[in-house]
Design a protein around this motif. Structure first.
Motif, PDB file in Angstrom:
ATOM      1  N   CYS A  87       0.895  -1.055   0.004  1.00  0.00           N
ATOM      2  CA  CYS A  87       0.116  -0.052  -0.019  1.00  0.00           C
ATOM      3  C   CYS A  87       1.074   1.286  -0.070  1.00  0.00           C
ATOM      4  CB  CYS A  87      -0.959  -0.052   1.334  1.00  0.00           C
ATOM      5  SG  CYS A  87      -1.872   1.499   1.337  1.00  0.00           S
ATOM      6  N   GLN A  88       0.802   2.138  -0.943  1.00  0.00           N
ATOM      7  CA  GLN A  88       1.437   3.227  -1.061  1.00  0.00           C
ATOM      8  C   GLN A  88       0.403   4.429  -1.012  1.00  0.00           C
ATOM      9  OE1 GLN A  88       4.702   4.187  -4.342  1.00  0.00           O
ATOM     10  NE2 GLN A  88       3.182   2.906  -5.373  1.00  0.00           N
ATOM     11  N   MET A  89       0.815   5.173   0.210  1.00  0.00           N
ATOM     12  CA  MET A  89       0.260   6.476   0.609  1.00  0.00           C
ATOM     13  C   MET A  89       1.091   7.733  -0.099  1.00  0.00           C
ATOM     14  SD  MET A  89      -2.453   7.621   3.408  1.00  0.00           S
ATOM     15  CE  MET A  89      -1.305   6.655   4.793  1.00  0.00           C
ATOM     16  N   PHE A  90       0.587   8.585  -0.640  1.00  0.00           N
ATOM     17  CA  PHE A  90       1.119   9.803  -0.912  1.00  0.00           C
ATOM     18  C   PHE A  90       0.432  11.046  -0.186  1.00  0.00           C
ATOM     19  CE2 PHE A  90       0.954   6.940  -4.574  1.00  0.00           C
ATOM     20  CZ  PHE A  90       2.345   6.843  -4.824  1.00  0.00           C
ATOM     21  N   LEU A  91       1.361  11.775   0.498  1.00  0.00           N
ATOM     22  CA  LEU A  91       0.745  12.652   1.564  1.00  0.00           C
ATOM     23  C   LEU A  91       1.666  14.015   1.734  1.00  0.00           C
ATOM     24  CD1 LEU A  91       0.618  10.714   4.933  1.00  0.00           C
ATOM     25  CD2 LEU A  91       2.387  10.501   3.144  1.00  0.00           C
ATOM     26  N   ASP A  92       1.016  14.994   2.357  1.00  0.00           N
ATOM     27  CA  ASP A  92       1.547  16.113   2.685  1.00  0.00           C
ATOM     28  C   ASP A  92       2.814  15.842   3.727  1.00  0.00           C
ATOM     29  OD1 ASP A  92       1.933  18.869   2.535  1.00  0.00           O
ATOM     30  OD2 ASP A  92       1.188  18.996   4.570  1.00  0.00           O
ATOM     31  N   PRO A  93       4.028  16.187   3.213  1.00  0.00           N
ATOM     32  CA  PRO A  93       5.311  15.351   3.886  1.00  0.00           C
ATOM     33  C   PRO A  93       5.239  15.730   5.593  1.00  0.00           C
ATOM     34  CG  PRO A  93       5.941  16.720   2.023  1.00  0.00           C
ATOM     35  CD  PRO A  93       4.479  16.916   2.232  1.00  0.00           C
ATOM     36  N   PRO A  94       4.482  16.661   6.221  1.00  0.00           N
ATOM     37  CA  PRO A  94       4.572  16.650   7.574  1.00  0.00           C
ATOM     38  C   PRO A  94       3.762  15.308   8.168  1.00  0.00           C
ATOM     39  CG  PRO A  94       4.165  18.783   6.971  1.00  0.00           C
ATOM     40  CD  PRO A  94       4.379  18.007   5.626  1.00  0.00           C
ATOM     41  N   MET A  95       2.813  14.933   7.378  1.00  0.00           N
ATOM     42  CA  MET A  95       2.357  13.573   7.889  1.00  0.00           C
ATOM     43  C   MET A  95       2.737  12.405   7.784  1.00  0.00           C
ATOM     44  SD  MET A  95      -1.216  14.941   7.884  1.00  0.00           S
ATOM     45  CE  MET A  95      -0.906  16.721   8.093  1.00  0.00           C
ATOM     46  N   TRP A  96       4.060  12.362   7.164  1.00  0.00           N
ATOM     47  CA  TRP A  96       4.671  10.954   7.018  1.00  0.00           C
ATOM     48  C   TRP A  96       4.909  10.194   8.147  1.00  0.00           C
ATOM     49  CZ3 TRP A  96       8.633   8.163   8.074  1.00  0.00           C
ATOM     50  CH2 TRP A  96       8.811   6.964   7.046  1.00  0.00           C
ATOM     51  N   LYS A  97       5.337  11.293   8.941  1.00  0.00           N
ATOM     52  CA  LYS A  97       5.871  10.491  10.498  1.00  0.00           C
ATOM     53  C   LYS A  97       4.962  10.074  11.240  1.00  0.00           C
ATOM     54  CE  LYS A  97      10.068  11.331  13.485  1.00  0.00           C
ATOM     55  NZ  LYS A  97      10.778  12.287  14.176  1.00  0.00           N
ATOM     56  N   PRO A  98       4.057  11.035  11.701  1.00  0.00           N
ATOM     57  CA  PRO A  98       2.763  10.380  12.285  1.00  0.00           C
ATOM     58  C   PRO A  98       1.966   9.011  11.865  1.00  0.00           C
ATOM     59  CG  PRO A  98       2.292  12.525  11.624  1.00  0.00           C
ATOM     60  CD  PRO A  98       3.696  12.233  11.139  1.00  0.00           C
ATOM     61  N   MET A  99       1.863   9.132  10.230  1.00  0.00           N
ATOM     62  CA  MET A  99       1.109   8.181   9.795  1.00  0.00           C
ATOM     63  C   MET A  99       2.144   6.830   9.545  1.00  0.00           C
ATOM     64  SD  MET A  99      -1.852   8.892   8.960  1.00  0.00           S
ATOM     65  CE  MET A  99      -2.261   7.655   7.991  1.00  0.00           C
ATOM     66  N   ALA A 100       3.244   7.121   9.358  1.00  0.00           N
ATOM     67  CA  ALA A 100       4.253   5.820   9.376  1.00  0.00           C
ATOM     68  C   ALA A 100       4.376   5.181  11.096  1.00  0.00           C
ATOM     69  CB  ALA A 100       5.676   6.271   9.245  1.00  0.00           C
ATOM     70  N   GLU A 101       3.997   6.127  12.275  1.00  0.00           N
ATOM     71  CA  GLU A 101       4.219   5.530  13.317  1.00  0.00           C
ATOM     72  C   GLU A 101       2.717   4.896  13.415  1.00  0.00           C
ATOM     73  OE1 GLU A 101       2.684   8.007  16.694  1.00  0.00           O
ATOM     74  OE2 GLU A 101       4.901   7.431  17.454  1.00  0.00           O
ATOM     75  N   PHE A 102       1.557   5.461  12.969  1.00  0.00           N
ATOM     76  CA  PHE A 102       0.294   5.053  13.228  1.00  0.00           C
ATOM     77  C   PHE A 102       0.303   3.420  12.484  1.00  0.00           C
ATOM     78  CE2 PHE A 102      -3.794   3.797  11.537  1.00  0.00           C
ATOM     79  CZ  PHE A 102      -4.297   3.855  12.846  1.00  0.00           C
ATOM     80  N   CYS A 103       0.927   3.424  11.338  1.00  0.00           N
ATOM     81  CA  CYS A 103       0.876   2.170  10.469  1.00  0.00           C
ATOM     82  C   CYS A 103       1.744   0.940  11.219  1.00  0.00           C
ATOM     83  CB  CYS A 103       1.725   2.358   9.249  1.00  0.00           C
ATOM     84  SG  CYS A 103       0.333   3.339   7.977  1.00  0.00           S
ATOM     85  N   CYS A 104       2.779   1.368  11.793  1.00  0.00           N
ATOM     86  CA  CYS A 104       3.865   0.220  12.296  1.00  0.00           C
ATOM     87  C   CYS A 104       3.019  -0.221  13.680  1.00  0.00           C
ATOM     88  CB  CYS A 104       5.087   0.965  12.646  1.00  0.00           C
ATOM     89  SG  CYS A 104       5.767   1.161  10.836  1.00  0.00           S
ATOM     90  N   GLN A 105       2.705   0.875  14.516  1.00  0.00           N
ATOM     91  CA  GLN A 105       2.401   0.602  15.994  1.00  0.00           C
ATOM     92  C   GLN A 105       1.047   0.303  16.282  1.00  0.00           C
ATOM     93  OE1 GLN A 105       3.810   3.773  18.446  1.00  0.00           O
ATOM     94  NE2 GLN A 105       5.910   3.585  17.646  1.00  0.00           N
ATOM     95  N   THR A 106       0.096   0.863  15.640  1.00  0.00           N
ATOM     96  CA  THR A 106      -1.152   0.639  15.624  1.00  0.00           C
ATOM     97  C   THR A 106      -1.813  -0.240  14.665  1.00  0.00           C
ATOM     98  OG1 THR A 106      -1.518   2.990  16.477  1.00  0.00           O
ATOM     99  CG2 THR A 106      -3.385   1.906  15.944  1.00  0.00           C
ATOM    100  N   LEU A 107      -1.428  -0.271  13.358  1.00  0.00           N
ATOM    101  CA  LEU A 107      -2.054  -1.072  12.375  1.00  0.00           C
ATOM    102  C   LEU A 107      -1.255  -2.642  12.338  1.00  0.00           C
ATOM    103  CD1 LEU A 107      -3.153   0.650   9.245  1.00  0.00           C
ATOM    104  CD2 LEU A 107      -4.474  -0.482  10.854  1.00  0.00           C
ATOM    105  N   ASN A 108      -0.109  -2.475  12.832  1.00  0.00           N
ATOM    106  CA  ASN A 108       1.159  -3.649  12.939  1.00  0.00           C
ATOM    107  C   ASN A 108       1.550  -3.985  11.423  1.00  0.00           C
ATOM    108  OD1 ASN A 108       0.764  -3.656  15.548  1.00  0.00           O
ATOM    109  ND2 ASN A 108      -0.511  -5.523  15.822  1.00  0.00           N
TER     110      ASN A 108
END
Ligand SMILES: CC(C)(COP(=O)(O)OP(=O)(O)OC[C@H]1O[C@@H](n2cnc3c(N)ncnc32)[C@H](O)[C@@H]1OP(=O)(O)O)[C@@H](O)C(=O)NCCC(=O)NCCS
Length: 347
Positions: free
Chosen positions: A308-329
């Protein structure tokens, strides 16, 4: 592979002398040779195999091959969009053993000549790059917009389970401090637009001016100005169009329907589904909500390995990456990279 292509072959400009290259219009028979020079491209996430058939039949597009002693060594696709004003360069690639010798430069200039002769009203060239751009590139190009690329992979069954455990209310990532976010919890569900609504909303520049970056709809690497002729192209694609709300949208997203790629990327070694989501807007809560909503919509049809590739506003990357790894596993495939839409004048 059999591809019907009844379009007339365009007249090609003179081949530049002293390059030792010949240029031809790509046909169905060239597919295997093109794949052979494309082995290492985009870490296995090359979109060309799934688009090649369609590309050959599009009337506003020409796919050009550069050959050396008859063998295919490079490819570039040019497509005219934005009411005929823009030439979009896509698919550019040079065979590994021929890189660094100026082939891409020659091919880019040849294709510019071709477009100028066939579509004289074209004013600018646009392309989307995912490599690091340097000062020399910025002498040549204007930056139109850039998006961070968040690439994750997961097993479809694991994700389905995780989504059902999560429930409707999700916790925002801790890295999201300082990033605008809606105060509502639980958030109002996002709106899935029908094609008519998508058409009207995205052509309403007043409505979308705060959402679209530099008035550009970047859909799966292709940058489009929100004009009626482009909406005709976009609305034919299998895309889900989503906004947070119809009357004062803050976040919009476009999600491809899952598409299957035989073989999958290198390192995965098995058939893989792809899901590409372009998100526009700066409210992390709404971005997260639309991301989850797209995943939930497609969870039932996804099978096996998913990229799954998500293209997003650069400041969103870090929190979304954290969410993907830590919450969505799910697994982060690569660190931050970005896609840059750049433009130069056609001279
Ligand atoms: C990127 C690639 C096409 C460059 O090919 P090359 O023949 O080695 O490049 P050249 O020797 O012609 O030199 C670079 C020229 O191409 C341009 N160029 C380099 N990378 C480019 C890119 N990603 N997109 C557009 N132009 C590019 C340079 O600006 C330069 O132009 P100039 O002649 O006007 O200065 C080649 O390395 C390749 O096939 N890489 C793998 C596929 C890929 O990453 N494609 C890019 C898609 S965005």
């Amino acid at each position: 592979m059999k591809i019907e292509n009844s379009l007339p072959r365009p007249q090609l400009p003179e081949t530049p002398p002293q390059t030792g290259l010949q240029f031809t219009v790509a046909t169905e028979e060239d597919f295997d040779e093109i794949m052979a020079i494309s082995q290492d491209i985009y870490g296995g996430l090359d979109y060309l195999p799934t688009r090649y058939t369609a590309w050959l039949s599009e009337s506003n597009r020409t796919v050009i091959l550069a050959r050396k002693q008859g063998k295919v060594i490079a490819l570039e696709s040019v497509c005219v969009i934005d009411d005929g004003e823009t030439m979009l360069v896509e698919g550019l690639r040079v065979a590994p053993q021929e890189r660094g010798k100026g082939v891409a430069g020659v091919l880019l200039r040849f294709c510019s000549q071709l477009v100028k002769s066939k579509w004289p009203e074209v004013k600018v060239t646009r392309l989307t790059r995912d490599d690091q751009l340097g000062p020399k590139d910025f002498q040549k190009y204007r930056l139109i917009t850039k998006q961070g690329i968040l690439l994750v992979r997961f097993n479809a069954e694991d994700l389905k389970l995780r989504l059902s455990e999560l429930g409707p209310v999700v916790t925002l990532p801790t890295y999201s401090e300082g990033i605008p976010q809606s105060s509502e919890t639980p958030l109002v569900p996002p709106v899935l637009l029908d094609l008519n609504e998508a058409h009207q909303m995205f052509l309403n520049s007043g409505l979308m001016s705060n959402v679209l970056p530099n008035a550009t709809i970047v859909q799966d690497w292709q940058p489009f100005k929100p004009v009626p002729s482009n909406m005709v192209i976009l609305l034919k694609k299998d895309i889900d169009w989503m906004v947070d709300e119809r009357y004062t949208p803050t976040v919009a997203s476009l999600c491809t329907h899952p598409f299957w790629v035989p073989g999958g990327p290198r390192g995965v070694g098995t058939d893989t589904y792809y899901l590409n989501i372009d998100v526009f807007g700066k409210d992390i809560g709404l971005v997260l909500q639309q991301f989850l909503s797209h995943l939930r919509r497609h969870a039932t049809t996804l099978k096996g390995h998913v990229m799954c590739q998500m293209f997003l506003d650069p400041p969103m990357w870090k929190p979304m990456a954290e969410f993907c790894c830590q919450t969505l596993n799910v697994e982060l495939v690569k660190e931050y990279t970005e896609q840059c839409v750049v433009e130069s004048d056609v001279v």
